[in-house]
Design a protein around this motif. Structure first.
Motif, PDB file in Angstrom:
ATOM      1  N   CYS A  36       0.825  -1.222   0.000  1.00  8.92           N
ATOM      2  CA  CYS A  36       0.000   0.000   0.000  1.00  8.92           C
ATOM      3  C   CYS A  36       0.852   1.261   0.000  1.00  8.92           C
ATOM      4  O   CYS A  36       0.340   2.358  -0.190  1.00  8.92           O
ATOM      5  CB  CYS A  36      -0.965   0.006   1.182  1.00  8.92           C
ATOM      6  N   CYS A  47      -1.772  -2.359   4.481  1.00  6.87           N
ATOM      7  CA  CYS A  47      -1.599  -3.772   4.107  1.00  6.87           C
ATOM      8  C   CYS A  47      -0.779  -4.575   5.108  1.00  6.87           C
ATOM      9  O   CYS A  47      -0.899  -5.782   5.189  1.00  6.87           O
ATOM     10  CB  CYS A  47      -0.963  -3.870   2.724  1.00  6.87           C
ATOM     11  N   LEU A  49       2.168  -5.482   5.038  1.00  9.35           N
ATOM     12  CA  LEU A  49       3.205  -6.346   4.468  1.00  9.35           C
ATOM     13  C   LEU A  49       4.596  -5.903   4.903  1.00  9.35           C
ATOM     14  O   LEU A  49       5.532  -6.695   4.955  1.00  9.35           O
ATOM     15  CB  LEU A  49       3.105  -6.322   2.930  1.00  9.35           C
ATOM     16  N   CYS A  50       4.737  -4.625   5.223  1.00 11.31           N
ATOM     17  CA  CYS A  50       6.060  -4.075   5.559  1.00 11.31           C
ATOM     18  C   CYS A  50       6.408  -4.237   7.043  1.00 11.31           C
ATOM     19  O   CYS A  50       7.368  -3.644   7.524  1.00 11.31           O
ATOM     20  CB  CYS A  50       6.103  -2.597   5.197  1.00 11.31           C
ATOM     21  N   CYS A  66       6.508   1.413   7.022  1.00 13.38           N
ATOM     22  CA  CYS A  66       6.187   2.588   6.198  1.00 13.38           C
ATOM     23  C   CYS A  66       5.645   3.738   7.044  1.00 13.38           C
ATOM     24  O   CYS A  66       5.559   4.864   6.571  1.00 13.38           O
ATOM     25  CB  CYS A  66       5.213   2.223   5.090  1.00 13.38           C
TER      26      CYS A  66
END
Ligand code: FES
Length: 184
Positions: A36, A47, A49-50, A66
């Motif tokens: 994202c 999201c 994911l990070c 992020c």
């Protein structure tokens, strides 16, 4: 600007205060997967994911790289078995949106029978429309597992404006709805 020293994956790193862990890591050749995040938009943290692990004393915590900003003396791990397991699950839950990472994290495709296959709720379309003054023509509706993206009802339809917003969509989720509106 003041700078801080932290440690990412065993590497001492200096970064300006206010820098996110993602930016600091990437500036030092350490890659963290994202979905994202977009450097042209304000971070949103949708999201996950990070996710990375930060360590303070004997406490470990997962944070979104992020969004989370560098801190003096912070110890960060961008990969370990816990992080990899979470990323694998995120990739499978949102399949096929993040399949470019599937091999790296051993994701096996759509294990959860996800119906929402063309949207990972990254919110890029919503943020891009708002931040570029195109307006709130798309929005998040519902909460929790019912959360979804949709066209905001009652807005004047301008094909060019909608297409600009959709150019930021990695999944093409709203494309069918826009085409329908256009045909009406
Ligand atoms: S890239 Fe950080 S939460 Fe999506």
């Amino acid at each position: 600007m003041e700078s801080v020293t932290l440690n990412i994956d065993g590497k001492p790193i200096e970064a300006a205060s206010g820098t996110t862990l993602l930016v600091a890591a990437r500036a030092n050749g350490i890659e963290i997967p994202t979905h994202c995040n977009d450097e042209n938009l304000r971070p949103y943290g949708g999201c996950r994911l990070c996710m990375v692990e930060i360590v303070r004393g004997d406490r470990k915590r997962l944070v979104a790289a992020c969004l989370y900003e560098v801190e003096q003396g912070l110890v960060v791990q961008t990969r370990n078995s816990r992080i990899d397991r979470i990323r694998k699950m995120i990739i499978e839950l949102t399949w096929p949106n993040m399949r470019e990472y599937a091999e790296e994290y051993g994701a096996e495709g759509d294990r959860f029978g996800n119906e929402n296959t063309d949207c990972a709720l990254c919110g890029k379309c919503v943020r891009f429309c708002m931040e570029s003054q195109l307006g709130d023509i798309v929005y998040f509706k519902g909460r929790g597992i019912h959360r979804d993206i949709d066209l905001t009802p009652g807005r004047d339809f301008d094909y060019d404006v909608y297409m600009k917003c959709m150019s930021f969509c990695p999944g093409g989720r709203l494309m069918n709805k826009i085409v329908k509106l256009w045909e009406e």
